[in-house]
Design an enzyme around this catalytic site. Structure first.
Site, PDB file in Angstrom:
ATOM      1  N   CYS A 176       0.858  -1.171   0.000  1.00  0.00           N
ATOM      2  CA  CYS A 176       0.000   0.000   0.000  1.00  0.00           C
ATOM      3  C   CYS A 176       0.901   1.230   0.000  1.00  0.00           C
ATOM      4  CB  CYS A 176      -0.801  -0.055   1.303  1.00  0.00           C
ATOM      5  SG  CYS A 176      -2.037   1.195   1.449  1.00  0.00           S
ATOM      6  N   VAL A 177       0.521   2.266  -0.719  1.00  0.00           N
ATOM      7  CA  VAL A 177       1.398   3.444  -0.745  1.00  0.00           C
ATOM      8  C   VAL A 177       1.382   4.161   0.595  1.00  0.00           C
ATOM      9  CG1 VAL A 177       1.026   3.789  -3.209  1.00  0.00           C
ATOM     10  CG2 VAL A 177      -0.296   5.133  -1.596  1.00  0.00           C
TER      11      VAL A 177
END
Lengths: 439, 347
Positions: A246-247
């Protein structure tokens, strides 16, 4: 289930001879902590630095953030993660508040992030408000770290848990500044409340086919799960573990999970405006059939329980927004009033479609920001980590070259990047007061 | 001192009604009609130097000439702000205000403002390009509509913080920007849920607009004669990623030779896409960019020819505008190389 959190508010961290906590000051014996971390032979280098709010410091690439905790009753602070398996959500847990342990590496990638402690960049992470103990490390996983955009960062994560337990132990004989108490009465033994029955629905990240990348529940990979009901106290007691899938701006790390402000608010409303029935954890798989299955089973679970309302939290963006919209629609069709929490991806100029899938049935949304908004962050005097990483490594939201904008790292040391890079900034978990409006 | 110029049509420019709607543009020193109001609301530090008047029909049927003449008028004038209208419900006037404002902004780079009623067709046509204030249906709203524009223009000139379209009173331009609400997202969500459960009013923060759906291309006539290209948003690039295509939020696309290849070798090509676990794609890049299968189709005569280059970028977290721009670049290149069809693979 009754969970009591004993909070110690850390006003400052200093280095000293004995690792101890007294009157808001956490003293750390640097050598002792270093030897604990370097006992893991995968860690080849480690330096420890303190970053306080207002310090002229930029931290990058950030890998994990965690709150030091100690389980006073039976169990463990981080059950199933590094600790043996035990159930969370009951008893007494001590927490060191207003601080975090941050692990920092050399190489950045998809999920690594930036925290600025002062200047205009400090608005873009709630971690800028804490006193942070930064473990700046390199590891023998260097080849993996250099070459991949997804880095498992296992040795960093292990070090963060060990350091947090070590610091958590300093308060085990002390009296907390205050207690937070969360009482979750067994739902079938509740006296009939004439209030709407509400759940919090959370999409765990589960796009990775390899292990040690997805969100974990008691150490179990999210992609081995189907929608389930758990007690919200378990979330507040560290049942969920960090994902690297996930960023940075989406903010999925241990400290955010365990302090979920939406769950806390639902607890405060319990018995007054609503009947808080629990947390439904679902996942966000890549396969279309699995997406449909998870969204339908989440709605079915709500139907089985007789749920009236839900806060639905989108874990991340891009294809996870499909899971979000599907689940929203399925739940509404099952008679549940849903409010969704999202972050948007509208492009640097804010003109792009905010979600990959839009649907008029998703009629109640709280937005956490635009992950692709362009930010120009002032240069900082001190770098904890490696600034060159921004040009060298495959960041989400930073670039080596661009015809219009030029490189993300400017000659004066300032950064022209997307909000994507800022640690937990657009997290739909709800720490920020940021929203998006049309201009 | 700052300077402003106002555009109005023949009626508000006091030339006459519908009978003189064919009159061409004219430049007048000082304030005519609504321009007087603009001057009042803008105050002493801003001087409305000129009023430009043009017939609505002339502007509608001779748009290019009219705009060129107005551009000529403005060429040597000091100019800091430009206003047009208000156009209320008048359709031709609305289109004229939009066209003039667009030209002035493009040619002179100064802030432009106009005002229209929400049912004025000029509003939908120009709202994405310029600030159009929400105006009344008729000249009875003149005073308040001009005042709203002037107040906002003063904020722009003074560098004051500008609020959203809704709060400032103009039609949104489709630009979504982060702002700080003052109340935590977690609290807003639970407040909204309580309102929704109680069937009370609430306002969603993300109105669901329908997506743009491009029309499908014409069907391929005879695949056996087609030169076919492979395009992927799966992030398959040569091992060193020579163009530094981003692993997410991409703005760059690449084109790489497939000359002489039967399939993509994992030694030469890697997957940089970070929206999925790319372990399998790195072991065999053909599962994302199916060069192996396409070469077979070429050998079997199913397709005429495989274009020996791979078009590639990363499709995760990619903004729609960036995707459109990259696609336009790829399409232009394909046209140059007489490509008849393409297969587009994602992940």
């Amino acid at each position: 289930m009754n969970l009591k959190l004993g909070n110690f508010h850390v006003k400052d961290i200093v280095f000293g001879e004995k690792t101890m906590y007294k009157d808001g000051i956490l003293t750390v014996n640097k050598e002792e902590l270093l030897s604990l971390i370097l006992a893991d032979k995968r860690i080849t280098k480690c330096d420890i630095k303190i970053a306080r709010p207002g310090d002229d410091v930029r931290i990058l690439p950030v890998k994990t953030t965690i709150e030091p905790r100690h389980k006073m009753s039976d169990g463990y602070a981080y059950p199933g993660q590094v600790n043996p398996l035990a159930m969370a959500g009951e008893g007494l847990t001590y927490c060191l508040k207003d601080m975090s342990v941050i692990t920092v590496g050399k190489y950045g990638g998809f999920s690594e992030g930036i925290i600025d402690m002062c200047g205009n960049g400090a608005a873009y992470s709630h971690y800028s408000k804490y006193v942070n103990l930064c473990l700046i490390m390199e590891s023998t996983d260097e080849e993996e770290e250099k070459s991949l955009s997804y880095k498992k960062s296992l040795s960093y994560r292990n070090a963060s848990y060990k350091a947090s337990e070590y610091l958590g132990r300093t308060v085990k004989k002390l009296t907390p500044d205050e207690y937070e108490e969360y009482d979750f009465e067994p739902i079938l033994k509740r006296k009939e409340l004439e209030l709407p029955k509400v759940v919090y629905v959370y999409h765990m990240k589960s796009q990775a086919i390899q292990r040690n990348m997805n969100t974990t529940l008691y150490g179990c990979d999210a992609d081995k799960t189907l929608p389930m009901l758990i007690s919200p106290t378990e979330i507040l007691d560290s049942a969920l573990g960090t994902t690297v899938e996930c960023v940075a701006a989406c903010g999925e790390n241990d400290m955010d999970y365990a302090n979920n402000p939406t769950i806390k608010r639902l607890f405060r409303e319990h018995g007054k405006t609503l009947n808080f029935v629990g947390v439904i954890l679902t996942e966000s798989p890549t396969d279309m059939l699995e997406k449909i299955r998870c969204s339908k089973m989440t709605a079915q679970l709500c139907k089985t329980l007789g749920i009236d309302g839900a806060v639905l939290c989108l874990a991340s963006y891009s294809n996870a927004q499909i899971d979000f919209i599907y689940t929203f629609k399925e739940m509404e069709a099952a008679g549940v009033s849903v409010v969704g929490m999202v972050m948007e991806c509208c492009g640097k100029d804010g003109r792009s479609q905010p979600l990959v899938l839009m649907d008029p049935k998703a009629d109640a949304i709280v937005s956490g920001g635009n992950v692709s908004e362009l930010l120009h962050l002032e240069a900082r005097g001190n770098i904890y980590g490696d600034l060159d990483s921004v040009l060298r490594d495959p960041w989400s939201g930073a670039w080596a070259k661009d015809d219009i904008y030029g490189p993300s790292l400017r000659e004066d040391g300032s950064l022209l990047i997307e909000d994507n890079c800022m640690w937990a900034d657009c997290s739909p978990i709800g720490f920020s007061d940021k929203t998006v409006e049309e201009f | 001192m700052k300077y402003a110029i106002v555009y109005v049509n023949q009626m508000f420019g006091q030339i006459g009604g519908e009978d003189v709607a064919d009159v061409g543009p004219s430049l007048h020193e000082g304030c005519i009609g609504p321009a007087v109001l603009y001057q009042n609301f803008l105050g002493e530090d801003i001087k409305v130097t000129h009023t430009i008047v043009c017939g609505d029909n002339y502007m509608g049927s001779n748009t290019e000439e009219a705009l060129a003449q107005i551009k000529e008028f403005l060429q040597d004038k000091p100019l800091d702000l430009f206003f047009a209208g208000p156009a209320f419900l008048a359709g031709r006037y609305g289109l004229a205000c939009g066209s003039v404002c667009r030209m002035v902004e493009e040619s002179f780079g100064v802030p432009v403002f106009t005002s229209m009623n929400q049912e004025n067709p000029g509003m939908e046509m120009f709202r994405k390009e310029m600030i159009i204030f929400k105006g009344g249906k008729s000249a009875r709203s003149m005073g308040e509509n001009v005042k709203a524009m002037c107040n906002y223009a003063l904020k722009v000139l003074n560098g004051e913080p500008l609020l959203s379209a809704e709060k400032e009173g103009y039609f949104g331009r489709g630009i979504r920007k982060a702002v700080y609400h003052g109340r935590l997202n977690s609290d807003r969500a639970v407040d909204m849920l309580i309102a929704k459960l109680n069937k009370s009013a609430f306002v969603t923060e993300l109105p669901m607009l329908t997506s743009d759906k491009p029309a499908p291309a014409h069907a391929v006539k005879d695949l056996k004669k087609c030169r076919v290209a492979i395009v992927t948003t799966g992030g398959i690039v040569p091992a060193a990623n020579p163009d530094r295509i981003q692993s997410s939020s991409a703005t760059i696309w690449g084109k790489y030779s497939l000359e002489g290849m039967e399939r993509l070798s994992p030694d030469d090509f890697i997957c940089i896409h970070s929206g999925f676990d790319n372990q399998l794609a790195n072991e065999n890049p053909n599962i994302v960019a199916p060069v192996d299968a396409m070469v077979q189709l070429e050998k079997n005569g199913v397709i005429g020819e495989l274009y020996p280059y791979l078009y590639t970028t990363t499709g995760t977290g990619t903004a729609q505008a960036a995707a459109v721009k990259m696609a336009q670049g790829m399409i232009a290149d394909m046209r140059n190389h007489e490509i008849d069809a393409a297969i587009l693979t994602s992940t």
